[in-house]
Each structure stands twice: as structure tokens, then as C-alpha cells.
Design a protein around this motif. Structure first.
Motif, PDB file in Angstrom:
ATOM      1  N   ILE A   7      11.883 -50.039 -16.730  1.00  0.00           N
ATOM      2  CA  ILE A   7      11.442 -49.728 -15.368  1.00  0.00           C
ATOM      3  C   ILE A   7      10.459 -50.789 -14.869  1.00  0.00           C
ATOM      4  O   ILE A   7      10.577 -51.266 -13.742  1.00  0.00           O
ATOM      5  N   ALA A   8       9.518 -51.180 -15.704  1.00  0.00           N
ATOM      6  CA  ALA A   8       8.543 -52.205 -15.320  1.00  0.00           C
ATOM      7  C   ALA A   8       9.241 -53.531 -15.030  1.00  0.00           C
ATOM      8  O   ALA A   8       8.919 -54.215 -14.056  1.00  0.00           O
ATOM      9  N   ALA A   9      10.201 -53.899 -15.878  1.00  0.00           N
ATOM     10  CA  ALA A   9      10.938 -55.154 -15.672  1.00  0.00           C
ATOM     11  C   ALA A   9      11.743 -55.094 -14.387  1.00  0.00           C
ATOM     12  O   ALA A   9      11.769 -56.056 -13.612  1.00  0.00           O
ATOM     13  N   LEU A  10      12.382 -53.969 -14.138  1.00  0.00           N
ATOM     14  CA  LEU A  10      13.186 -53.817 -12.931  1.00  0.00           C
ATOM     15  C   LEU A  10      12.327 -53.940 -11.680  1.00  0.00           C
ATOM     16  O   LEU A  10      12.687 -54.645 -10.741  1.00  0.00           O
ATOM     17  N   HIS A  49       2.016 -62.271  -7.759  1.00  0.00           N
ATOM     18  CA  HIS A  49       3.319 -62.122  -8.411  1.00  0.00           C
ATOM     19  C   HIS A  49       3.204 -62.304  -9.932  1.00  0.00           C
ATOM     20  O   HIS A  49       3.842 -61.576 -10.692  1.00  0.00           O
ATOM     21  N   LEU A  50       2.395 -63.251 -10.356  1.00  0.00           N
ATOM     22  CA  LEU A  50       2.209 -63.465 -11.793  1.00  0.00           C
ATOM     23  C   LEU A  50       1.557 -62.248 -12.456  1.00  0.00           C
ATOM     24  O   LEU A  50       1.906 -61.893 -13.584  1.00  0.00           O
ATOM     25  N   ARG A  51       0.640 -61.614 -11.758  1.00  0.00           N
ATOM     26  CA  ARG A  51       0.006 -60.410 -12.304  1.00  0.00           C
ATOM     27  C   ARG A  51       1.055 -59.324 -12.546  1.00  0.00           C
ATOM     28  O   ARG A  51       1.083 -58.677 -13.590  1.00  0.00           O
ATOM     29  N   ILE A  52       1.960 -59.138 -11.604  1.00  0.00           N
ATOM     30  CA  ILE A  52       3.003 -58.126 -11.731  1.00  0.00           C
ATOM     31  C   ILE A  52       3.949 -58.473 -12.882  1.00  0.00           C
ATOM     32  O   ILE A  52       4.312 -57.616 -13.688  1.00  0.00           O
ATOM     33  N   LEU A  53       4.330 -59.747 -12.983  1.00  0.00           N
ATOM     34  CA  LEU A  53       5.206 -60.180 -14.072  1.00  0.00           C
ATOM     35  C   LEU A  53       4.513 -60.027 -15.421  1.00  0.00           C
ATOM     36  O   LEU A  53       5.143 -59.637 -16.413  1.00  0.00           O
ATOM     37  N   GLU A  55       2.050 -57.838 -16.146  1.00  0.00           N
ATOM     38  CA  GLU A  55       1.949 -56.405 -16.427  1.00  0.00           C
ATOM     39  C   GLU A  55       3.279 -55.828 -16.922  1.00  0.00           C
ATOM     40  O   GLU A  55       3.295 -54.879 -17.691  1.00  0.00           O
ATOM     41  N   ALA A  56       4.384 -56.422 -16.484  1.00  0.00           N
ATOM     42  CA  ALA A  56       5.713 -55.979 -16.919  1.00  0.00           C
ATOM     43  C   ALA A  56       6.080 -56.545 -18.288  1.00  0.00           C
ATOM     44  O   ALA A  56       7.122 -56.206 -18.838  1.00  0.00           O
ATOM     45  N   GLY A  57       5.232 -57.420 -18.818  1.00  0.00           N
ATOM     46  CA  GLY A  57       5.491 -57.994 -20.130  1.00  0.00           C
ATOM     47  C   GLY A  57       6.485 -59.136 -20.125  1.00  0.00           C
ATOM     48  O   GLY A  57       7.052 -59.478 -21.162  1.00  0.00           O
TER      49      GLY A  57
END
Length: 101
Positions: A7-10, A49-53, A55-57
């Protein structure tokens, strides 16, 4: 990837700018300024955007002196290499060999 990781990756990969950032980081480690210059994005947006990526691992940051460089997490990169640059999430497939420029 399954469950929460999926879900995080999506969520992270569901935005064009983040896909473009991933394409760059699959090739080399880069800092916020270099990513912004190559993609025509502000440093603020790149950082967001990098923060979100992160956090998604999907990406990680490493410090080299005062510089902070980002790269795709090695395990994720290996997974893509083993599956010919295709990420299968069950509900959808991301082809990293066909990402937008």
C-alpha cells in the motif's frame, strides 16, 4: 511486497514526479538539487517527494560530508533486477523500464 508495504509503495508510486525521480535514482545516487535541475522541479517539491518515497521504503539517504545523496534501496533494486525491471503489486504492475522521462 505485500500488505502495508504494498500500500505504501502504491501510494508513493502513484504520482508522476515520484516515478520520474525513481527513474533517475535507479541509475545513480543524486542530491535534491541535481534531481530538481534534471526534472525541472523546485528543491521543496523534490524534498517532499523524496520524503514520501523514503517513508514507503523505496529510497534511502546517505550522508557524504555535508552532501545528502539519495538512492533506491538496494533490496528493492535487486528485486527489480530479478524481475526484469517489473514490480508486481498484485493489483497493478509498474514497469520501471518504461517510466516517463
Amino acid at each position: 511486497m505485500t500488505g502495508t508495504d504494498c500500500i505504501a509503495a502504491l501510494k508513493a508510486l502513484g504520482e508522476l514526479s515520484r516515478l520520474r525521480i525513481m527513474r533517475l535514482l535507479l541509475k545513480e545516487r543524486l542530491g535534491v538539487t541535481a534531481i530538481g535541475e534534471r526534472l525541472g522541479l523546485s528543491q521543496y517539491n523534490v524534498s517532499k517527494h523524496l520524503r514520501i518515497l523514503k517513508e514507503a521504503g523505496l529510497v534511502e539517504m546517505e550522508k557524504l560530508g555535508q552532501r545528502r545523496l539519495y538512492r533506491v534501496v538496494p533490496g528493492f533494486k535487486r528485486q527489480l533486477a530479478a524481475h526484469r525491471n517489473v514490480l508486481e503489486l498484485g493489483c497493478c504492475t509498474f514497469r520501471f523500464d518504461r517510466l516517463p522521462k
